[in-house]
Design a protein around this motif. Sequence first.
Motif, PDB file in Angstrom:
ATOM      1  N   MET A 157      -9.416   1.200  -3.786  1.00 27.11           N
ATOM      2  CA  MET A 157      -9.680   1.391  -2.351  1.00 27.11           C
ATOM      3  C   MET A 157      -9.446   0.101  -1.581  1.00 27.11           C
ATOM      4  N   VAL A 158      -9.858  -1.016  -2.145  1.00 26.22           N
ATOM      5  CA  VAL A 158      -9.656  -2.310  -1.484  1.00 26.22           C
ATOM      6  C   VAL A 158      -8.167  -2.628  -1.391  1.00 26.22           C
ATOM      7  N   GLU A 159      -7.413  -2.338  -2.464  1.00 23.88           N
ATOM      8  CA  GLU A 159      -5.968  -2.558  -2.425  1.00 23.88           C
ATOM      9  C   GLU A 159      -5.316  -1.728  -1.318  1.00 23.88           C
ATOM     10  N   VAL A 160      -5.739  -0.494  -1.171  1.00 18.80           N
ATOM     11  CA  VAL A 160      -5.212   0.355  -0.103  1.00 18.80           C
ATOM     12  C   VAL A 160      -5.535  -0.259   1.264  1.00 18.80           C
ATOM     13  N   GLY A 161      -6.753  -0.749   1.425  1.00 15.17           N
ATOM     14  CA  GLY A 161      -7.140  -1.376   2.689  1.00 15.17           C
ATOM     15  C   GLY A 161      -6.310  -2.603   3.010  1.00 15.17           C
ATOM     16  N   ILE A 162      -6.036  -3.426   1.999  1.00 13.13           N
ATOM     17  CA  ILE A 162      -5.230  -4.630   2.211  1.00 13.13           C
ATOM     18  C   ILE A 162      -3.804  -4.262   2.599  1.00 13.13           C
ATOM     19  N   VAL A 163      -3.184  -3.361   1.857  1.00 12.43           N
ATOM     20  CA  VAL A 163      -1.795  -2.986   2.148  1.00 12.43           C
ATOM     21  C   VAL A 163      -1.691  -2.303   3.515  1.00 12.43           C
ATOM     22  N   ALA A 164      -2.642  -1.429   3.840  1.00 16.12           N
ATOM     23  CA  ALA A 164      -2.601  -0.756   5.139  1.00 16.12           C
ATOM     24  C   ALA A 164      -2.779  -1.746   6.285  1.00 16.12           C
ATOM     25  N   THR A 165      -3.657  -2.724   6.117  1.00 17.21           N
ATOM     26  CA  THR A 165      -3.862  -3.738   7.154  1.00 17.21           C
ATOM     27  C   THR A 165      -2.621  -4.588   7.334  1.00 17.21           C
ATOM     28  N   LEU A 166      -2.033  -5.033   6.231  1.00 12.95           N
ATOM     29  CA  LEU A 166      -0.811  -5.825   6.311  1.00 12.95           C
ATOM     30  C   LEU A 166       0.332  -5.030   6.934  1.00 12.95           C
ATOM     31  N   ARG A 167       0.386  -3.747   6.641  1.00 14.27           N
ATOM     32  CA  ARG A 167       1.424  -2.893   7.244  1.00 14.27           C
ATOM     33  C   ARG A 167       1.284  -2.865   8.761  1.00 14.27           C
ATOM     34  N   VAL A 214      -9.981 -12.695   8.439  1.00 16.98           N
ATOM     35  CA  VAL A 214     -11.310 -12.646   7.819  1.00 16.98           C
ATOM     36  C   VAL A 214     -11.478 -11.333   7.055  1.00 16.98           C
ATOM     37  N   PHE A 215     -11.001 -10.235   7.637  1.00 13.67           N
ATOM     38  CA  PHE A 215     -11.086  -8.925   6.994  1.00 13.67           C
ATOM     39  C   PHE A 215     -10.315  -8.920   5.674  1.00 13.67           C
ATOM     40  N   ILE A 216      -9.093  -9.447   5.685  1.00 12.85           N
ATOM     41  CA  ILE A 216      -8.283  -9.474   4.466  1.00 12.85           C
ATOM     42  C   ILE A 216      -8.903 -10.397   3.423  1.00 12.85           C
ATOM     43  N   LEU A 217      -9.424 -11.546   3.855  1.00 15.19           N
ATOM     44  CA  LEU A 217     -10.101 -12.442   2.909  1.00 15.19           C
ATOM     45  C   LEU A 217     -11.334 -11.777   2.294  1.00 15.19           C
ATOM     46  N   THR A 218     -12.089 -11.051   3.124  1.00 15.77           N
ATOM     47  CA  THR A 218     -13.263 -10.330   2.621  1.00 15.77           C
ATOM     48  C   THR A 218     -12.854  -9.273   1.607  1.00 15.77           C
ATOM     49  N   LEU A 219     -11.804  -8.516   1.926  1.00 10.50           N
ATOM     50  CA  LEU A 219     -11.318  -7.516   0.976  1.00 10.50           C
ATOM     51  C   LEU A 219     -10.837  -8.175  -0.312  1.00 10.50           C
ATOM     52  N   LEU A 257      10.817  -1.627   6.335  1.00  8.40           N
ATOM     53  CA  LEU A 257       9.646  -2.267   5.747  1.00  8.40           C
ATOM     54  C   LEU A 257       8.379  -1.440   5.987  1.00  8.40           C
ATOM     55  N   ALA A 258       8.230  -0.893   7.190  1.00  9.22           N
ATOM     56  CA  ALA A 258       7.069  -0.058   7.499  1.00  9.22           C
ATOM     57  C   ALA A 258       7.037   1.187   6.623  1.00  9.22           C
ATOM     58  N   ASP A 259       8.194   1.804   6.412  1.00  7.24           N
ATOM     59  CA  ASP A 259       8.249   2.993   5.553  1.00  7.24           C
ATOM     60  C   ASP A 259       7.918   2.648   4.105  1.00  7.24           C
ATOM     61  N   ILE A 260       8.427   1.524   3.629  1.00  4.14           N
ATOM     62  CA  ILE A 260       8.148   1.116   2.248  1.00  4.14           C
ATOM     63  C   ILE A 260       6.658   0.853   2.064  1.00  4.14           C
ATOM     64  N   LEU A 261       6.051   0.143   3.012  1.00  7.34           N
ATOM     65  CA  LEU A 261       4.615  -0.135   2.907  1.00  7.34           C
ATOM     66  C   LEU A 261       3.787   1.142   3.024  1.00  7.34           C
ATOM     67  N   PHE A 262       4.228   2.084   3.854  1.00  7.90           N
ATOM     68  CA  PHE A 262       3.517   3.360   3.967  1.00  7.90           C
ATOM     69  C   PHE A 262       3.587   4.126   2.645  1.00  7.90           C
ATOM     70  N   ILE A 263       4.755   4.098   1.998  1.00 11.53           N
ATOM     71  CA  ILE A 263       4.888   4.763   0.697  1.00 11.53           C
ATOM     72  C   ILE A 263       3.973   4.088  -0.331  1.00 11.53           C
ATOM     73  N   LEU A 264       3.861   2.758  -0.275  1.00  7.60           N
ATOM     74  CA  LEU A 264       2.954   2.059  -1.193  1.00  7.60           C
ATOM     75  C   LEU A 264       1.495   2.458  -0.961  1.00  7.60           C
ATOM     76  N   VAL A 265       1.120   2.634   0.304  1.00  6.52           N
ATOM     77  CA  VAL A 265      -0.243   3.096   0.611  1.00  6.52           C
ATOM     78  C   VAL A 265      -0.460   4.491   0.031  1.00  6.52           C
ATOM     79  N   LEU A 266       0.523   5.374   0.197  1.00  6.26           N
ATOM     80  CA  LEU A 266       0.405   6.728  -0.347  1.00  6.26           C
ATOM     81  C   LEU A 266       0.315   6.705  -1.873  1.00  6.26           C
ATOM     82  N   ILE A 267       1.073   5.826  -2.504  1.00  6.92           N
ATOM     83  CA  ILE A 267       1.027   5.716  -3.965  1.00  6.92           C
ATOM     84  C   ILE A 267      -0.357   5.263  -4.422  1.00  6.92           C
TER      85      ILE A 267
END
Length: 149
Positions: free
Chosen positions: A95-105, A125-130, A65-75
């Motif tokens: 940029m916001v999408e990258v921040g959300i996926v990286a935080t969730l990862r 709060v950070f994810i809600l703000t994003l 799961l961590a590798d898949i999410l990392f690949i999604l961040v790279l994409i």
Amino acid sequence: MANQQHHSDSPGLGNGRRHAVRSALEFVQDLIVLGLCAALFIAMVIKLVHLVQALLRGTDFSEVLADILFILVLIELFRLLLIYLEWHRVSVSTMVEVGIVATLREILLKGALQVEWRQMLVLCVFILTLGLVLRYAGVRTLQEGEQIE
């Protein structure tokens, strides 16, 4: 002396030089972004190979799961660079999408139960703000006389 022109108004040699310098700098900047795109693409391929090897070895689900999410961040980062190359602007929503996926990862890597409640509250709060930024990033009111491009 009505015929006298200001230096900045004349379409003389200075404006041509400025345009040439700006064009050269933009070209160099595009080359740098292309290099970053190539590096990200290579990183994605390497990570994908590692993911396939991990799946064949029977690695636990959290690493996969961590590798898949990392690949999604790279994409998403790759997509951000492509948007920049096309429009010479940075996409806030990407940029916001990258921040959300990286935080969730990061939350998934640590495990939600291992994160202290204060940290989890801040992350929520950070994810809600994003999410709010993502929702309202492209929304703005038109001023009188303005047209949509």
